[in-house]
Design a protein around this motif. Sequence first.
Motif, short mmCIF file in Angstrom:
data_model
loop_
_atom_site.label_atom_id
_atom_site.label_comp_id
_atom_site.label_asym_id
_atom_site.label_seq_id
_atom_site.Cartn_x
_atom_site.Cartn_y
_atom_site.Cartn_z
N PRO A 71 0.84 -1.20 0.00
CA PRO A 71 0.00 0.00 0.00
C PRO A 71 0.87 1.25 0.00
N GLU A 120 1.68 4.78 1.31
CA GLU A 120 1.41 5.60 2.48
C GLU A 120 1.59 7.07 2.09
N GLN A 121 0.69 7.93 2.54
CA GLN A 121 0.78 9.36 2.28
C GLN A 121 1.54 10.03 3.41
N TYR A 122 2.56 10.81 3.09
CA TYR A 122 3.38 11.46 4.11
C TYR A 122 2.66 12.66 4.71
N GLN A 166 4.18 12.79 10.93
CA GLN A 166 4.50 11.37 10.87
C GLN A 166 5.96 11.11 11.25
N ARG A 194 7.38 9.14 -5.17
CA ARG A 194 7.29 7.96 -4.30
C ARG A 194 8.68 7.46 -3.95
N HIS A 228 8.27 -0.40 2.61
CA HIS A 228 7.20 0.58 2.57
C HIS A 228 7.32 1.42 1.29
N LEU A 232 6.28 5.32 0.28
CA LEU A 232 5.83 6.59 0.84
C LEU A 232 5.68 7.60 -0.29
#
Length: 79
Positions: free
Chosen positions: A23, A25-27, A31, A54, A65, A67
């Motif tokens: 998936p 992930e939106q920064y 965070q 990305r 991950h 991001l």
Amino acid sequence: MKALLVLIFGVFCAAAMADEPLPVEQYSYAQHLDIAHVISTSDVADVCAVVPVRMTYEDSKGQRHILEYHVMGNGCSNG
């Protein structure tokens, strides 16, 4: 014989699950990031606007991950 078939089936199932897409992930600024190793980053577009980029990385536990964050594009001239 049955044990061998179960073992082979288990290996194929594990390999299939490992190919699942990660998936994105939106920064956000709040965070906390645990980046141990950057694997890759996408290219920044040649436009004069804010564009998404990305980064694929591994955390300190070895989990991968993706991001997504925003940067200014490379298409602006300062002249």
